[in-house]
Design a protein around this motif. Sequence first.
Motif, PDB file in Angstrom:
ATOM      1  N   ILE A 138       0.561   8.737  18.739  1.00 12.88           N
ATOM      2  CA  ILE A 138       0.805   7.416  18.163  1.00 12.88           C
ATOM      3  C   ILE A 138      -0.431   6.561  18.397  1.00 12.88           C
ATOM      4  N   SER A 139      -1.051   6.151  17.320  1.00 11.79           N
ATOM      5  CA  SER A 139      -2.272   5.359  17.404  1.00 11.79           C
ATOM      6  C   SER A 139      -2.042   3.968  16.842  1.00 11.79           C
ATOM      7  N   ASN A 140      -2.841   3.010  17.312  1.00  8.21           N
ATOM      8  CA  ASN A 140      -2.781   1.663  16.736  1.00  8.21           C
ATOM      9  C   ASN A 140      -3.190   1.687  15.263  1.00  8.21           C
ATOM     10  N   ASP A 141      -3.887   2.755  14.856  1.00  9.54           N
ATOM     11  CA  ASP A 141      -4.283   2.891  13.450  1.00  9.54           C
ATOM     12  C   ASP A 141      -3.086   3.189  12.548  1.00  9.54           C
ATOM     13  N   SER A 142      -1.916   3.467  13.183  1.00 12.10           N
ATOM     14  CA  SER A 142      -0.708   3.744  12.393  1.00 12.10           C
ATOM     15  C   SER A 142      -0.337   2.565  11.513  1.00 12.10           C
ATOM     16  N   PHE A 143      -0.746   1.360  11.930  1.00 12.00           N
ATOM     17  CA  PHE A 143      -0.437   0.161  11.160  1.00 12.00           C
ATOM     18  C   PHE A 143      -1.366  -0.025   9.961  1.00 12.00           C
ATOM     19  N   THR A 144      -2.498   0.673   9.952  1.00 14.75           N
ATOM     20  CA  THR A 144      -3.526   0.430   8.943  1.00 14.75           C
ATOM     21  C   THR A 144      -3.027   0.555   7.502  1.00 14.75           C
ATOM     22  N   PRO A 145      -2.291   1.634   7.133  1.00 21.61           N
ATOM     23  CA  PRO A 145      -1.815   1.722   5.738  1.00 21.61           C
ATOM     24  C   PRO A 145      -0.894   0.558   5.365  1.00 21.61           C
ATOM     25  N   ILE A 146      -0.026   0.152   6.292  1.00 20.62           N
ATOM     26  CA  ILE A 146       0.899  -0.954   6.017  1.00 20.62           C
ATOM     27  C   ILE A 146       0.115  -2.244   5.795  1.00 20.62           C
ATOM     28  N   GLU A 147      -0.881  -2.483   6.679  1.00 23.25           N
ATOM     29  CA  GLU A 147      -1.697  -3.691   6.549  1.00 23.25           C
ATOM     30  C   GLU A 147      -2.456  -3.682   5.220  1.00 23.25           C
ATOM     31  N   ALA A 148      -2.982  -2.519   4.860  1.00 31.26           N
ATOM     32  CA  ALA A 148      -3.751  -2.408   3.612  1.00 31.26           C
ATOM     33  C   ALA A 148      -2.868  -2.704   2.399  1.00 31.26           C
ATOM     34  N   ILE A 149      -1.625  -2.205   2.432  1.00 38.21           N
ATOM     35  CA  ILE A 149      -0.698  -2.455   1.313  1.00 38.21           C
ATOM     36  C   ILE A 149      -0.406  -3.949   1.194  1.00 38.21           C
ATOM     37  N   ILE A 150      -0.094  -4.586   2.306  1.00 38.97           N
ATOM     38  CA  ILE A 150       0.243  -6.020   2.282  1.00 38.97           C
ATOM     39  C   ILE A 150      -0.957  -6.850   1.837  1.00 38.97           C
ATOM     40  N   GLN A 151      -2.156  -6.481   2.346  1.00 39.40           N
ATOM     41  CA  GLN A 151      -3.367  -7.231   1.981  1.00 39.40           C
ATOM     42  C   GLN A 151      -3.721  -7.064   0.503  1.00 39.40           C
ATOM     43  N   SER A 152      -3.259  -5.971  -0.117  1.00 36.01           N
ATOM     44  CA  SER A 152      -3.546  -5.733  -1.535  1.00 36.01           C
ATOM     45  C   SER A 152      -2.567  -6.448  -2.457  1.00 36.01           C
ATOM     46  N   MET A 153      -1.535  -7.063  -1.879  1.00 38.28           N
ATOM     47  CA  MET A 153      -0.588  -7.846  -2.670  1.00 38.28           C
ATOM     48  C   MET A 153      -1.138  -9.246  -2.922  1.00 38.28           C
ATOM     49  N   THR A 154      -0.688  -9.866  -3.988  1.00 40.87           N
ATOM     50  CA  THR A 154      -1.019 -11.270  -4.224  1.00 40.87           C
ATOM     51  C   THR A 154      -0.119 -12.120  -3.321  1.00 40.87           C
ATOM     52  N   PRO A 155      -0.502 -13.378  -3.053  1.00 40.52           N
ATOM     53  CA  PRO A 155       0.359 -14.257  -2.233  1.00 40.52           C
ATOM     54  C   PRO A 155       1.787 -14.339  -2.770  1.00 40.52           C
ATOM     55  N   LYS A 156       1.926 -14.357  -4.104  1.00 40.94           N
ATOM     56  CA  LYS A 156       3.253 -14.457  -4.713  1.00 40.94           C
ATOM     57  C   LYS A 156       4.062 -13.180  -4.464  1.00 40.94           C
ATOM     58  N   GLU A 157       3.388 -12.020  -4.530  1.00 44.22           N
ATOM     59  CA  GLU A 157       4.071 -10.741  -4.297  1.00 44.22           C
ATOM     60  C   GLU A 157       4.525 -10.607  -2.854  1.00 44.22           C
ATOM     61  N   ARG A 158       3.744 -11.142  -1.931  1.00 44.10           N
ATOM     62  CA  ARG A 158       4.129 -11.092  -0.516  1.00 44.10           C
ATOM     63  C   ARG A 158       5.381 -11.913  -0.273  1.00 44.10           C
ATOM     64  N   GLN A 159       5.497 -13.030  -0.985  1.00 46.80           N
ATOM     65  CA  GLN A 159       6.660 -13.892  -0.816  1.00 46.80           C
ATOM     66  C   GLN A 159       7.892 -13.340  -1.537  1.00 46.80           C
ATOM     67  N   LYS A 160       7.646 -12.644  -2.678  1.00 42.07           N
ATOM     68  CA  LYS A 160       8.755 -12.120  -3.471  1.00 42.07           C
ATOM     69  C   LYS A 160       8.515 -10.641  -3.812  1.00 42.07           C
ATOM     70  N   PRO A 161       8.864  -9.738  -2.883  1.00 41.66           N
ATOM     71  CA  PRO A 161       8.640  -8.296  -3.107  1.00 41.66           C
ATOM     72  C   PRO A 161       9.364  -7.765  -4.343  1.00 41.66           C
ATOM     73  N   GLU A 162      10.434  -8.458  -4.785  1.00 40.04           N
ATOM     74  CA  GLU A 162      11.179  -7.993  -5.956  1.00 40.04           C
ATOM     75  C   GLU A 162      10.339  -8.029  -7.236  1.00 40.04           C
ATOM     76  N   LEU A 163       9.198  -8.701  -7.197  1.00 37.73           N
ATOM     77  CA  LEU A 163       8.298  -8.753  -8.359  1.00 37.73           C
ATOM     78  C   LEU A 163       7.547  -7.437  -8.572  1.00 37.73           C
ATOM     79  N   LEU A 164       7.578  -6.573  -7.568  1.00 41.00           N
ATOM     80  CA  LEU A 164       6.752  -5.358  -7.616  1.00 41.00           C
ATOM     81  C   LEU A 164       7.347  -4.305  -8.554  1.00 41.00           C
ATOM     82  N   ASP A 165       6.897  -4.347  -9.805  1.00 39.85           N
ATOM     83  CA  ASP A 165       7.281  -3.306 -10.754  1.00 39.85           C
ATOM     84  C   ASP A 165       6.271  -2.155 -10.654  1.00 39.85           C
TER      85      ASP A 165
END
Length: 441
Positions: free
Chosen positions: A363-390
Amino acid sequence: MFENLSNKLNTAMRTLKGKGRITDVNVAATVKEIRRALMDADVNYKVAKEITDRIKDEAMGQKIVIAVDPGQMLVKIVHDELVKLMGSQVQGINLKSEPSVILIAGLQGSGKTTFSGKLAQYLKKSGRNVLLVACDIYRPAAIDQLKVLGEQVEVEVYSEPENKNAVQIAQNALEYARKMGKKVIIVDTAGRLAVDEAMMNEIAAVKEAIKPSETLFVVDSMTGQDAVNTAKAFNDRLNFDGVVLTKLDGDARGGAALSIRHVVEKPIKFISTGEKMDALDQFYPDRMASRILGMGDVLSLVERAQNAFDEEEAERINKKIRQNQFSFEDFYSQLQQIKKMGNIKDLMGMIPGMGQAIKDVDISNDSFTPIEAIIQSMTPKERQKPELLDMSRKKRIAAGSGTSVQQINNLLKQFEEMRKMMRMMNRVQDGKMKLPNFPKR
């Protein structure tokens, strides 16, 4: 941390698991395995024999309560003996004088300079005005390293790069600290071998000149039995006040470090578990014994959380959870807070029962990296409303984060399950949802 020792002790004590009672035969077999586990982990032979003899005597003298099986009783006995071995009580450092002077000593490569920076931050957090002093006049770039660490923790560093007299530098630093109103001085010295008479004379002279209120011996926990012998040699010359164990996050057998307390009769005061400046903990013998036996260390986990989490941020997140407005933006913020707490595997090992469950899991601290990358690739609106993700948006995020649509779908599913759990907890707290009535016994 002490992973090999922990695994072998648990294996040894399985001998008594499920037994109806303690007998000479099953206790002797178990104690033999415990002694072998301690010695395999590099615990000094005399120390291992002494502790297992006490375990055997204590086990044979126990009248087992019906509700407690012999295996559980033996775990408690071994726990108590490990606590005694490591010093019983937590020992703080002496900061009564002003300025308080802390002298750092140890072998080359033991981690003295890094520990000095960590200790500076640790003391600064408690409101003390700290000065770091660079007295390593031999190692190339030692002064620069301390200055870099000083900048990281925002603590002033006193140095005299052209001066090759460690005693004089220490004395000048003490005079400077008094003039500037510094409350604590941490003197980082050069690494030295116990057999190097000239170097040992130098650090003894530094100690005599500045008369520190605390002298700490820093030891690399991965150095094996040599660590015990070196600690004894240093103690004979310096009569240090306490021990600091570094690199406990490495693949160390760790037993030699535990032997130091018994051999030199000086307490272990701090443990260092990583390169980050906040990876420093005060040493609690009872907590460490619990972790070695796979019983967790909830108190240390809570303390780390209290230090890492900002109260205002926690209140803001709690309010959003109660209003069912928890977003990916908030989730990302929480991930950053968790990462501040230290190594993830180390943290999970503090949860009772988890140590054994994750012993072979990487278990590495790098385990969070893919999750962080996905969230950072979202727009501010998508982060607030995940249901927009088609599908179109998911493909764009996958391309931007270097992940796959499947990974994004998995994250969305887990995030929604988490939000459902939060909503349920809120309804319970608000009294809108009644828990089932269980029949009273």
